[in-house]
Design a protein around this motif. Structure first.
Motif, mmCIF file in Angstrom:
data_model
loop_
_atom_site.group_PDB
_atom_site.id
_atom_site.type_symbol
_atom_site.label_atom_id
_atom_site.label_comp_id
_atom_site.label_asym_id
_atom_site.label_seq_id
_atom_site.Cartn_x
_atom_site.Cartn_y
_atom_site.Cartn_z
ATOM 1 N N PHE A 173 12.527 36.744 45.447
ATOM 2 C CA PHE A 173 12.883 35.634 44.549
ATOM 3 C C PHE A 173 12.995 34.343 45.359
ATOM 4 O O PHE A 173 13.743 34.263 46.334
ATOM 5 C CB PHE A 173 14.206 35.961 43.867
ATOM 6 C CG PHE A 173 14.710 34.893 42.941
ATOM 7 C CD1 PHE A 173 14.009 34.558 41.798
ATOM 8 C CD2 PHE A 173 15.906 34.239 43.198
ATOM 9 C CE1 PHE A 173 14.480 33.586 40.927
ATOM 10 C CE2 PHE A 173 16.396 33.274 42.338
ATOM 11 C CZ PHE A 173 15.682 32.951 41.200
ATOM 12 N N ASP A 174 12.242 33.325 44.952
ATOM 13 C CA ASP A 174 12.191 32.065 45.704
ATOM 14 C C ASP A 174 12.556 30.921 44.770
ATOM 15 O O ASP A 174 11.766 30.523 43.912
ATOM 16 C CB ASP A 174 10.780 31.862 46.275
ATOM 17 C CG ASP A 174 10.714 30.712 47.273
ATOM 18 O OD1 ASP A 174 11.537 29.783 47.162
ATOM 19 O OD2 ASP A 174 9.819 30.732 48.142
ATOM 20 N N TYR A 175 13.761 30.406 44.933
ATOM 21 C CA TYR A 175 14.260 29.359 44.040
ATOM 22 C C TYR A 175 15.089 28.381 44.854
ATOM 23 O O TYR A 175 15.916 28.785 45.681
ATOM 24 C CB TYR A 175 15.113 29.971 42.931
ATOM 25 C CG TYR A 175 15.372 29.043 41.766
ATOM 26 C CD1 TYR A 175 14.552 29.071 40.645
ATOM 27 C CD2 TYR A 175 16.433 28.148 41.784
ATOM 28 C CE1 TYR A 175 14.789 28.221 39.574
ATOM 29 C CE2 TYR A 175 16.674 27.304 40.725
ATOM 30 C CZ TYR A 175 15.856 27.339 39.625
ATOM 31 O OH TYR A 175 16.079 26.498 38.567
ATOM 32 N N ARG A 176 14.866 27.093 44.627
ATOM 33 C CA ARG A 176 15.586 26.048 45.353
ATOM 34 C C ARG A 176 16.304 25.163 44.349
ATOM 35 O O ARG A 176 15.708 24.691 43.377
ATOM 36 C CB ARG A 176 14.612 25.232 46.188
ATOM 37 C CG ARG A 176 15.275 24.300 47.195
ATOM 38 C CD ARG A 176 14.245 23.795 48.197
ATOM 39 N NE ARG A 176 14.828 22.975 49.247
ATOM 40 C CZ ARG A 176 15.437 23.451 50.313
ATOM 41 N NH1 ARG A 176 15.535 24.770 50.455
ATOM 42 N NH2 ARG A 176 15.942 22.662 51.231
ATOM 43 N N VAL A 177 17.596 24.952 44.566
ATOM 44 C CA VAL A 177 18.413 24.115 43.688
ATOM 45 C C VAL A 177 18.505 22.719 44.289
ATOM 46 O O VAL A 177 18.690 22.556 45.491
ATOM 47 C CB VAL A 177 19.821 24.724 43.528
ATOM 48 C CG1 VAL A 177 20.726 23.774 42.765
ATOM 49 C CG2 VAL A 177 19.740 26.053 42.808
ATOM 50 N N TRP A 178 18.353 21.707 43.438
ATOM 51 C CA TRP A 178 18.368 20.316 43.889
ATOM 52 C C TRP A 178 19.654 19.601 43.486
ATOM 53 O O TRP A 178 20.105 19.709 42.350
ATOM 54 C CB TRP A 178 17.201 19.554 43.282
ATOM 55 C CG TRP A 178 15.867 19.892 43.856
ATOM 56 C CD1 TRP A 178 15.581 20.228 45.144
ATOM 57 C CD2 TRP A 178 14.627 19.914 43.152
ATOM 58 N NE1 TRP A 178 14.230 20.458 45.296
ATOM 59 C CE2 TRP A 178 13.620 20.273 44.091
ATOM 60 C CE3 TRP A 178 14.262 19.659 41.836
ATOM 61 C CZ2 TRP A 178 12.281 20.374 43.745
ATOM 62 C CZ3 TRP A 178 12.930 19.767 41.477
ATOM 63 C CH2 TRP A 178 11.949 20.121 42.423
ATOM 64 N N SER A 179 20.177 18.828 44.438
ATOM 65 C CA SER A 179 21.276 17.909 44.191
ATOM 66 C C SER A 179 20.823 16.513 44.603
ATOM 67 O O SER A 179 19.963 16.365 45.472
ATOM 68 C CB SER A 179 22.520 18.311 44.997
ATOM 69 O OG SER A 179 23.011 19.572 44.576
ATOM 70 N N PRO A 180 21.390 15.462 43.999
ATOM 71 C CA PRO A 180 20.949 14.099 44.321
ATOM 72 C C PRO A 180 21.404 13.659 45.704
ATOM 73 O O PRO A 180 22.367 14.206 46.254
ATOM 74 C CB PRO A 180 21.599 13.251 43.227
ATOM 75 C CG PRO A 180 22.780 14.046 42.788
ATOM 76 C CD PRO A 180 22.391 15.486 42.926
ATOM 77 N N PRO A 181 20.716 12.676 46.276
ATOM 78 C CA PRO A 181 21.128 12.159 47.577
ATOM 79 C C PRO A 181 22.540 11.606 47.521
ATOM 80 O O PRO A 181 22.973 11.056 46.507
ATOM 81 C CB PRO A 181 20.101 11.054 47.859
ATOM 82 C CG PRO A 181 19.544 10.684 46.525
ATOM 83 C CD PRO A 181 19.559 11.937 45.730
ATOM 84 N N GLY A 182 23.260 11.782 48.634
ATOM 85 C CA GLY A 182 24.633 11.300 48.700
ATOM 86 C C GLY A 182 25.663 12.291 48.212
ATOM 87 O O GLY A 182 26.858 12.028 48.278
ATOM 88 N N SER A 183 25.187 13.441 47.690
ATOM 89 C CA SER A 183 26.108 14.465 47.209
ATOM 90 C C SER A 183 26.052 15.675 48.140
ATOM 91 O O SER A 183 25.182 15.780 49.000
ATOM 92 C CB SER A 183 25.742 14.894 45.783
ATOM 93 O OG SER A 183 24.472 15.533 45.768
ATOM 94 N N ARG A 184 26.968 16.562 47.950
ATOM 95 C CA ARG A 184 26.965 17.815 48.704
ATOM 96 C C ARG A 184 26.190 18.851 47.904
ATOM 97 O O ARG A 184 26.525 19.110 46.743
ATOM 98 C CB ARG A 184 28.392 18.292 48.945
ATOM 99 C CG ARG A 184 28.476 19.560 49.785
ATOM 100 C CD ARG A 184 29.921 19.905 50.087
ATOM 101 N NE ARG A 184 30.011 21.110 50.895
ATOM 102 C CZ ARG A 184 31.152 21.606 51.366
ATOM 103 N NH1 ARG A 184 32.290 20.990 51.092
ATOM 104 N NH2 ARG A 184 31.152 22.697 52.101
ATOM 105 N N PRO A 185 25.132 19.450 48.492
ATOM 106 C CA PRO A 185 24.341 20.427 47.746
ATOM 107 C C PRO A 185 25.201 21.581 47.239
ATOM 108 O O PRO A 185 26.021 22.128 47.971
ATOM 109 C CB PRO A 185 23.307 20.912 48.774
ATOM 110 C CG PRO A 185 23.212 19.809 49.773
ATOM 111 C CD PRO A 185 24.598 19.230 49.848
#
Length: 309
Positions: A169-181
Motif C-alpha cells: 500500500f503506497d499512500y502519501r498524506v499532504w499538509s500545507p507548508p508551515g504546518s506539522r505533517p
C-alpha cells in the motif's frame, strides 16, 4: 472570510450538461440550496461548491478542485517549470477573481483560484461540504516532487500496518507548508494507480464530500438517478463510497465513525484503491471506455484552447 494557504483546496466545481438536473440531484443529496445570482451551492447558507454548465460537449462531466493562490500567473510559471502543464492559462472571471486549469506530471487535472470578492469555501469538513482530495497517479516520484516543489506540500508516507493494509500500500498524506505533517493538518493525499486499475486510466483527482450517513447517501443517489461505483466500506477514518451523479460526474462521500467522538478528520481514504477497481460506467450516462477515460485530459486541453480563442 477564510484565508486559504497557497496550494490548499479553496473551491470545487462541477461542469454539467444539464445545470438544473444537477441542482435537483445535489439539492436532494446534500441539502444544498443555490444562489440565484451566482452558480454557487450553499449549505446552511454558506458557500460550498459551484455548479456550472458545460460550454463544450467535448469537455468531461466532472468535478474539479481549485487550489488557492495569491498570484495565478506566478504559480502557472512554477507549474510549467516543475514539469506540469497549463491546460488553460490564468484568466479573469469578474467577481470570482482569476482562474486557471493545470495538470501535474501524471496527468491529474486541477484548477487554480486567485480570490476575487470572496476566498471560496465558507464551510468544509461538515456534512454537505468538501472534506478531502486525492490525487491518483502512476508517476509517483515525479508527482511527489511536483507538489512539494510547486506548492510546498509537506508529505507523510502512510504506514500500511497502521491502516490495516498490505505491505504494498503506497499512500502519501499532504499538509500545507508551515504546518506539522499529520492527520490534524492534512487536506489530501496521493495514491498510486496499481495493476488493479485499468491500464488506460489516466491520473486524476477524486473529491470527497462529508455526509452524515454514507449508506443513506448512496441510497439517495441511486434514487436520484446516480450510481454507486464503489460500495460503502469502513476505514479507520470513516465509511466511504464512490458515486457518479445522474450526469456522470464522479465523487466520493465519507461519514466519520459514529462510535468515536474523538475521531480525527479523514486522512487515509484511498477509496478507489480500497475497492480494487477504478470507476465503472454510470447507468443513464454515456458509457466511457478506457480509451475515453485516457482522453479526458486531452479533451480538457482541446476545449480550453478553443475557449481561449
Amino acid at each position: 472570510m477564510a484565508v486559504f494557504t497557497e496550494g490548499t483546496p479553496c473551491w470545487v466545481e462541477a461542469q454539467l450538461p444539464d445545470l438544473e438536473a444537477g441542482k435537483r440531484f445535489y439539492g436532494e443529496l446534500f441539502g444544498w440550496t443555490f444562489d440565484p445570482d451566482r452558480d454557487e451551492a450553499l449549505s446552511d447558507g454558506r458557500r460550498v461548491a459551484g455548479l456550472v454548465p458545460k460550454r463544450d460537449g467535448r469537455m468531461p462531466t466532472t468535478w474539479t478542485v481549485f487550489l488557492a493562490t495569491e498570484n495565478a500567473g506566478t504559480l502557472a510559471a512554477r507549474i510549467k517549470a516543475a514539469g506540469g502543464q497549463m491546460i488553460m492559462e490564468p484568466y479573469p472571471v469578474g467577481p470570482f477573481g482569476v482562474l486557471a486549469l493545470a495538470a501535474d506530471p501524471g496527468g491529474a487535472v486541477f484548477g487554480l483560484r486567485q480570490a476575487g470578492d470572496d476566498e471560496g469555501f465558507e464551510k468544509t469538513m461538515l456534512p454537505g461540504s468538501f472534506c478531502w482530495m486525492e490525487v491518483y497517479t502512476r508517476e509517483r516520484d515525479a508527482v511527489d516532487t511536483f507538489y512539494a516543489s510547486v506548492f510546498g506540500y509537506l508529505g507523510r508516507q502512510v504506514d500500511a500496518d497502521e491502516e490495516g493494509r498490505e505491505g504494498g500500500f503506497d499512500y502519501r498524506v499532504w499538509s500545507p507548508p508551515g504546518s506539522r505533517p499529520g492527520d490534524d493538518t492534512a487536506f489530501g493525499g496521493r495514491a498510486v494507480l496499481t495493476e488493479a486499475f485499468p491500464a488506460e486510466m489516466p491520473g486524476h483527482v477524486l473529491l470527497y464530500f462529508a455526509v452524515a450517513d454514507c449508506d443513506a447517501a448512496c441510497a439517495t443517489a441511486v434514487e436520484l438517478g446516480g450510481r454507486v461505483t464503489n460500495p460503502p466500506f469502513d476505514t479507520p477514518h470513516g465509511r466511504i463510497a464512490v458515486l457518479r451523479d445522474n450526469q456522470g460526474a464522479r465523487f466520493a462521500v465519507l461519514s466519520e465513525p459514529s462510535d468515536d467522538p474523538a475521531a480525527e478528520p479523514p486522512a487515509v481514504t484511498s477509496a478507489e484503491a480500497r475497492a480494487g477497481t477504478g470507476p465503472e460506467p454510470v447507468a443513464g450516462a454515456p458509457t466511457r471506455s478506457g480509451d475515453d477515460e485516457s482522453a479526458e485530459s486531452a479533451e480538457r486541453a482541446t476545449s480550453a484552447s478553443d475557449d481561449m480563442h
